[in-house]
Design a protein around this motif. Sequence first.
Motif, short mmCIF file in Angstrom:
data_model
loop_
_atom_site.label_atom_id
_atom_site.label_comp_id
_atom_site.label_asym_id
_atom_site.label_seq_id
_atom_site.Cartn_x
_atom_site.Cartn_y
_atom_site.Cartn_z
N UNK A 410 132.33 22.51 74.85
CA UNK A 410 132.01 23.51 76.14
C UNK A 410 131.19 24.47 75.84
N UNK A 411 130.24 24.52 75.26
CA UNK A 411 128.88 24.67 75.49
C UNK A 411 128.39 23.80 76.18
N UNK A 412 128.51 22.00 76.01
CA UNK A 412 127.67 21.16 77.21
C UNK A 412 128.16 21.45 78.28
N UNK A 413 128.85 22.08 78.62
CA UNK A 413 129.84 22.07 80.29
C UNK A 413 129.29 23.46 80.30
N UNK A 414 128.79 24.31 79.71
CA UNK A 414 128.18 25.41 80.10
C UNK A 414 127.11 25.55 80.00
N UNK A 426 128.35 19.18 85.35
CA UNK A 426 128.50 20.00 83.97
C UNK A 426 130.26 19.60 83.67
N UNK A 427 130.90 19.85 84.47
CA UNK A 427 132.52 19.19 83.97
C UNK A 427 132.14 17.65 83.61
N UNK A 428 131.19 17.13 83.78
CA UNK A 428 131.46 15.11 83.58
C UNK A 428 131.13 15.11 82.11
#
Length: 468
Positions: A410-414, A426-428
């Motif tokens: 979740x953090x990496x996405x954000x 971000x999704x990837x």
Amino acid sequence: MTHPQPSTPPGPGPAGALDRFFGLSAARSSVPQELRAGLTTFLTMSYILFVNPQVLGAAIDVPNAFVQLLMTTAIAAAFGSLAMGLIARYPFAQAPGMGLNAFFAFTVVQGMGVPWQTALGAVFISGALFVILSAVGARQAIVQAIPLSLKFAITAGIGAFLAFLGLRSAGVVVSNPATLLSLGEVTAPGAWLAALGLIVTAALTVRRVTGAILYGILITTFAAIALRLPVYPGGPDGAMQAFGGFTGRLGILDAPVWPSALVGQLDIAGAFGLGLLSVVFTFFFVDFFDATGTLTGLAQKAGVLDARGDMPRARRTFAMDGLAAMFGAFMGTSTTTAYVESASGIGAGGRTGLSAVTVGVLFLLSMFLWPLAAAIPGAATAPALILVGALMMEGVKFVDWDDLSESLPAFLTIIAMPLTFSIANGVSFGVLSYCALKLLTGRARSVSPILYGVAALLLARYLFLSGG
């Protein structure tokens, strides 16, 4: 979240017909609220009318290129928004996407030497793939396979991305060759104007003033014009200047020009060449996950996801995204896709397709009134983006931060969305890290096989199509 049905049926007349068609009462909305939301969305994304022709003009050489590209941008945005509003009936506006237009112009046409007509053919093919995958339910299945924690993270990441766009537009955040990013000139008129607009808009929002975001944009614009602030581009040597008045032949009016040199010029056969398959799939991969992430985040913000976190009418919605890309390519512009700026209209109360229809109609009117759109400076729309970005961060409270296998993806996405300037990245990053952590911590069965397949495709994309 589903909404209860209205207690009384819609009345007769035009308003009643709109209520029945768009489900305004069921969404606890109204015609004025949807019109305000549509106008808000249009104002925050109308910059594309001027930016897209500048970007594509570096690659497309036709007579009167800027005006023709402006017109085809308006037509493509109008078609995409109307299709989304009338068929999918969601408040998600569409227009030629930033990022993909730069990839089209500078990487494919200028860098690879591909004729712009052939590049348009590649965009058309990628749009057709979107429609096919949407029709068979593949895109819906992928969205359903994304866990709730990542869906909330996607919404929050889009919020961070929007806030970054707003800060950049206000000149608060600027590029820096040493540190990549740094603080801009905070004493500049644009920064002060954006700060004023943000405070006013936030205060109106806290006081629950209907249409607060729209009023904030209009108040900030009026202040920029009345105070003669240098917040408009076009000055000598790229300097900002005060509003110079409307440039249309009739003031705020100017006659539209049919983009005859662009319409129908795409070369689909040439795009099927073996050497361009990587270009087609780069357009496809980037826009697939960019649009999928954007639509999922906007749907969560609009409160239209059901109890399982799925979007009703998902096939229809995703198909409209692909259809808009195909139509845009036919008209002569790069990929048309869902716009993250739609969140500003959702923040202003937009809940149904009437908002998107309003945006579409305004883009058609902009073919006559495009000098009026030039009166809205970036510093006036920046507060709306920052405020909506803050509101979209609400979803992070639903992420299980005590479970690293949930919180790290979740953090990496954000964080990846604003830092890589890409919702798709971000999704990837979120999907790849989520699958890897679950697999390596003995919880592989908690992940849908579809998501593993998506992760494999994403990994292949980064390994073999990293240049895009």
